[in-house]
Design a protein around this motif. Structure first.
Motif, mmCIF file in Angstrom:
data_model
loop_
_atom_site.group_PDB
_atom_site.id
_atom_site.type_symbol
_atom_site.label_atom_id
_atom_site.label_comp_id
_atom_site.label_asym_id
_atom_site.label_seq_id
_atom_site.Cartn_x
_atom_site.Cartn_y
_atom_site.Cartn_z
ATOM 1 N N UNK A 275 40.834 64.065 10.649
ATOM 2 C CA UNK A 275 40.059 65.194 10.135
ATOM 3 C C UNK A 275 38.881 65.488 11.066
ATOM 4 N N UNK A 276 38.563 66.777 11.287
ATOM 5 C CA UNK A 276 37.411 67.120 12.135
ATOM 6 C C UNK A 276 36.121 66.535 11.581
ATOM 7 N N UNK A 277 35.182 66.269 12.476
ATOM 8 C CA UNK A 277 33.870 65.806 12.049
ATOM 9 C C UNK A 277 33.185 66.868 11.183
ATOM 10 N N UNK A 278 32.299 66.408 10.318
ATOM 11 C CA UNK A 278 31.456 67.330 9.565
ATOM 12 C C UNK A 278 30.597 68.147 10.532
ATOM 13 N N UNK A 279 30.074 69.276 10.073
ATOM 14 C CA UNK A 279 29.268 70.125 10.968
ATOM 15 C C UNK A 279 28.106 69.354 11.587
ATOM 16 N N UNK A 280 27.707 69.728 12.794
ATOM 17 C CA UNK A 280 26.610 69.035 13.469
ATOM 18 C C UNK A 280 25.257 69.398 12.884
ATOM 19 N N UNK A 281 24.212 68.745 13.403
ATOM 20 C CA UNK A 281 22.850 69.087 13.003
ATOM 21 C C UNK A 281 22.590 70.559 13.303
ATOM 22 N N UNK A 282 21.662 71.147 12.526
ATOM 23 C CA UNK A 282 21.442 72.592 12.596
ATOM 24 C C UNK A 282 22.220 73.311 11.515
ATOM 25 N N UNK A 283 22.685 72.547 10.515
ATOM 26 C CA UNK A 283 23.510 73.088 9.442
ATOM 27 C C UNK A 283 22.658 73.906 8.473
ATOM 28 N N UNK A 284 23.179 75.076 8.089
ATOM 29 C CA UNK A 284 22.562 75.908 7.056
ATOM 30 C C UNK A 284 23.640 76.258 6.041
ATOM 31 N N UNK A 285 23.369 75.943 4.781
ATOM 32 C CA UNK A 285 24.335 76.198 3.719
ATOM 33 C C UNK A 285 23.801 77.238 2.754
ATOM 34 N N UNK A 286 24.705 78.061 2.249
ATOM 35 C CA UNK A 286 24.420 78.988 1.162
ATOM 36 C C UNK A 286 25.151 78.460 -0.063
ATOM 37 N N UNK A 287 24.417 78.177 -1.125
ATOM 38 C CA UNK A 287 25.006 77.640 -2.352
ATOM 39 C C UNK A 287 24.719 78.573 -3.512
ATOM 40 N N UNK A 288 25.700 78.711 -4.396
ATOM 41 C CA UNK A 288 25.476 79.382 -5.680
ATOM 42 C C UNK A 288 25.120 78.281 -6.686
ATOM 43 N N UNK A 289 23.829 78.113 -6.871
ATOM 44 C CA UNK A 289 23.359 77.037 -7.758
ATOM 45 C C UNK A 289 23.656 77.387 -9.214
ATOM 46 N N UNK A 290 24.319 76.493 -9.950
ATOM 47 C CA UNK A 290 24.507 76.737 -11.382
ATOM 48 C C UNK A 290 23.247 76.331 -12.154
ATOM 49 N N UNK A 291 23.111 76.824 -13.359
ATOM 50 C CA UNK A 291 22.045 76.323 -14.225
ATOM 51 C C UNK A 291 22.345 74.865 -14.566
ATOM 52 N N UNK A 292 21.295 74.127 -14.872
ATOM 53 C CA UNK A 292 21.451 72.729 -15.247
ATOM 54 C C UNK A 292 21.352 71.765 -14.091
ATOM 55 N N UNK A 293 21.219 72.279 -12.867
ATOM 56 C CA UNK A 293 21.094 71.424 -11.680
ATOM 57 C C UNK A 293 19.671 71.505 -11.136
ATOM 58 N N UNK A 294 19.179 70.373 -10.631
ATOM 59 C CA UNK A 294 17.825 70.277 -10.116
ATOM 60 C C UNK A 294 17.831 70.212 -8.597
#
Length: 242
Positions: free
Chosen positions: A51-70
């Motif tokens: 499996x390919x390595x996880x993304x390198x440093x410099x990672x930026x993620x966009x998340x759809x945060x659900x309610x109930x998560x901190x």
């Protein structure tokens, strides 16, 4: 950077753990040839168990945060980091949320290991627009837009007024609010100052960056073009102080 350190920094384990991966022949190139600790290769050509390595440093993620998560690493209960691959908690540099959404607020959340980018987005001087949609307990009175846009609204226990914010009425008890600051529980406190109460709150955009169909709990990595949209004025129907 040596392969052992690179892989360890991505959270695959301690250096000792990663050395064991090499000894077991589990680190290969894209063609399946076994790699050794002193080999030189590019990040995208390394495989672990095929499996390919996880993304390198410099990672930026966009998340759809659900309610109930901190947005925390240590609080009890469900954390936004629980929605990511478990080993990503061990990345170095660490992933951090770009600002916070409280437990009861859903919507757009950015995470990154790029400290300079994080501070650029959250700095009040950057004037980055954050767009929220709020469901309210009572009908809007009609004067909230002028109050929020005035630049004179003072929140309880604070000593400086809020920067002008833009209100768009969507329904008698639903509104879109665009702010350029990130004060503690700011949107909820703004509506409280106008005599109302926020029953549900979602962040729908940062600049011109939107969730683009992500369901609650989903996330994706952003490229440079997508990141740049966070610094652009929101779409005209979002409303932003001029």
């Amino acid at each position: 950077m040596k392969l052992v350190r690179l892989i360890a920094n991505l959270g695959y384990g301690s250096r000792r753990d990663v050395m064991q991966l090499f000894r077991e022949g589990r680190v290969t190139d894209a063609a399946g040839d076994v790699l050794y600790t002193d080999d030189r290769t590019v990040h995208g050509d390394v495989r672990i168990d095929g499996e390919p390595l996880d993304p390198p440093a410099g990672l930026v993620l966009l998340m759809h945060k659900p309610t109930g998560y901190t947005c925390s690493r240590k609080d009890a209960g469900r954390l936004v980091y629980d929605l990511l691959p478990p080993r990503w908690r061990r990345r170095d540099p660490a992933l951090s949320t770009v600002g916070r959404l409280d437990r009861d607020t859903s919507g757009m959340l950015l995470l990154t290991d790029d400290g300079a980018l994080l501070h650029r987005i959250i700095s009040p001087r950057a004037n980055v627009a954050k767009v929220y949609e709020a469901a309210l307990a009572r009908d809007l009175r009609g004067d909230e837009g002028a109050l929020f846009a005035s630049g004179t609204l003072m929140l309880e226990s604070e000593t400086t007024p809020l920067a002008p914010a833009q209100l768009t009425v969507l329904a008698p008890r639903r509104a879109r609010l665009t702010v350029t600051e990130g004060r503690y529980h700011q949107v909820r406190r703004m509506f409280a100052a106008s005599g109302n109460h926020v029953e549900a709150l979602e962040r729908v955009a940062i600049g011109r960056l939107t969730l683009e169909g992500l369901a609650p709990g989903q996330w994706r990595a952003l490229d440079a073009d997508a990141i740049a949209r966070a610094f652009e004025p929101p779409a005209p129907d979002a409303g932003v102080p001029g």
